[in-house]
Design a protein around this motif. Structure first.
Motif, short mmCIF file in Angstrom:
data_model
loop_
_atom_site.label_atom_id
_atom_site.label_comp_id
_atom_site.label_asym_id
_atom_site.label_seq_id
_atom_site.Cartn_x
_atom_site.Cartn_y
_atom_site.Cartn_z
N SER A 294 0.78 -0.98 0.23
CA SER A 294 -0.30 0.39 -0.05
C SER A 294 1.20 0.85 0.08
CB SER A 294 -1.12 -0.01 1.07
OG SER A 294 -0.28 -0.38 2.16
N GLY A 295 0.18 1.92 -0.16
CA GLY A 295 0.93 3.82 0.36
C GLY A 295 2.45 3.60 -1.32
N THR B 3 -2.88 16.50 1.40
CA THR B 3 -1.64 15.67 0.29
C THR B 3 -1.46 15.52 -0.97
OG1 THR B 3 -3.89 13.74 1.20
CG2 THR B 3 -2.58 14.05 2.78
N ALA C 52 -0.54 10.93 1.09
CA ALA C 52 -1.46 9.82 0.87
C ALA C 52 -1.24 8.15 1.25
CB ALA C 52 -2.44 9.25 -0.05
N SER C 53 -1.66 7.38 2.20
CA SER C 53 -0.62 6.03 2.85
C SER C 53 -2.29 5.42 3.51
CB SER C 53 0.08 6.64 2.74
OG SER C 53 0.25 6.57 4.29
N GLY C 54 -1.44 4.33 3.69
CA GLY C 54 -2.18 3.63 5.02
C GLY C 54 -1.63 4.34 6.36
N TRP D 143 3.23 15.46 4.09
CA TRP D 143 2.33 14.53 3.71
C TRP D 143 1.43 14.11 2.89
CZ3 TRP D 143 0.75 13.78 8.64
CH2 TRP D 143 0.17 14.96 9.61
N GLN E 293 -4.77 8.72 5.92
CA GLN E 293 -6.20 8.61 4.78
C GLN E 293 -6.85 9.93 4.13
OE1 GLN E 293 -8.69 7.17 7.91
NE2 GLN E 293 -7.66 6.43 8.76
N GLU E 294 -6.56 10.28 3.23
CA GLU E 294 -6.58 11.54 2.35
C GLU E 294 -8.22 11.25 2.14
OE1 GLU E 294 -5.35 11.94 -2.28
OE2 GLU E 294 -6.15 10.59 -2.11
N GLU E 295 -8.88 10.81 2.75
CA GLU E 295 -10.42 11.70 2.71
C GLU E 295 -10.48 12.74 3.77
OE1 GLU E 295 -12.85 12.12 0.36
OE2 GLU E 295 -11.11 10.93 -0.98
N LEU E 296 -9.69 11.74 4.84
CA LEU E 296 -9.75 12.22 6.30
C LEU E 296 -9.19 13.94 6.69
CD1 LEU E 296 -10.95 12.46 9.00
CD2 LEU E 296 -8.40 10.76 9.57
#
Length: 290
Positions: A26-27, A219, A203-205, A201, A208-211
């Motif tokens: 991930s990420g 991010t 986006a990764s595990g 920053w 959390q991009e949406e948050l």
């Protein structure tokens, strides 16, 4: 700080190389795996779980389940790469977890009412895992006639104050790992380069991009950091560097930081590494050092 661009052409020398990527499902790790495969490298990815179905589709990719906090898991990972490909050229030590421990208000009590020891999960994964991954990488990569390289994913957190204490300690530690190993490898003329990533920053595990978007915090995509990782593999001139990545802008920061540190020293002081070199010669430390 030296800002630079990363062109597609500057990454092509990883074609045909064998690369291990921890935290590769991930990420940043997954994006690096995908980029390496697109450039013709062979990749052995390690993580607790396989990438999501469809995230990686290449005969040159092998997944090896591994917990980087466990030495024998890492030994098995490297032995798998050697079994499959006969060598390891580059390693991305990327596996990591986010802050877990509140050292101020989060102390739990046992049945006797005594404080329990806080979990060491974050330093075990982020720092001990990076130390052990780098140790094994040096062991195997140095066997190659042309050597190879290690890239450690640290964090911009390792460059400043950050209230996630366990995470901050682990990322400051990985910068120390990069600096120490770079100097030791150079002193012993070992053909293994080590460099680091200090992304903002991303986006990764962990992030959390949406948050973060809801909070108004930008991010950058993991793919931006992946390009820096592959650049460090491909560019043999890069040694002991820290690449800061923010909004897809790449800057080497450690040379500037070290130059600032030198201004703090008294003009008659002996440099730290120069001092330990003198002690090593007198006390027969590091007897294989040149």
């Amino acid at each position: 700080m030296a800002e630079f661009l990363i062109t597609d052409e500057s990454l092509t020398s990883v074609e045909g190389k064998v690369v291990i990527v921890t935290g590769g499902s991930s990420g940043i790790g997954l994006s690096t795996v995908q980029l390496l495969l697109s450039l013709g490298a062979s990749v052995v990815g390690a993580d607790l779980h396989e990438p999501l179905e469809g995230a990686v589709s290449s005969a040159r990719f092998t997944f090896n389940q591994a917990d980087v906090s466990k030495w024998q898991d890492l030994v098995g990972l490297f032995k798998k790469a050697i079994q499959l490909h006969g060598r390891v050229d580059h390693v991305l030590s990327n596996a990591g977890v986010g802050p877990r421990t509140n050292y101020i208000n989060g102390i739990e009590l046992d049945e006797n009412g005594d404080p329990k020891e806080p979990t060491s999960l974050v330093p075990d994964v982020n720092l001990k895992g990076a130390i052990n991954t780098a140790t094994l990488a040096i062991h195997y990569i140095r066997k190659n006639p042309s050597g190879g390289s290690i890239v450690v994913t640290s964090s911009a957190t390792g460059l400043h104050r950050f209230r996630g204490v366990d995470y901050t300690v682990s990322k400051h530690g990985t910068i120390g790992l990069i600096r120490g190993l770079h100097t030791a490898l150079a002193a012993q003329d070992i053909p293994v380069r080590i460099n680091g990533l200090v992304p903002h920053w991303t986006a990764s595990g962990i992030v959390q991009e949406e948050l973060f978007k809801e909070l108004g915090i930008y991010t950058q995509p993991a793919s931006a950091v992946a390009r820096a990782a592959v650049k460090l593999f491909a560019d043999e001139s890069r040694r002991g560097q820290l690449i800061h990545v923010d909004h897809g802008v790449y800057k080497e920061v450690d040379e500037t930081l070290l130059q600032v540190y030198e201004t703090f020293q008294h003009e008659e002081s002996t440099g730290g590494d120069e001092g330990i070199a003198l002690l090593a010669a007198r006390l027969n430390w590091f007897t294989d050092a040149k």
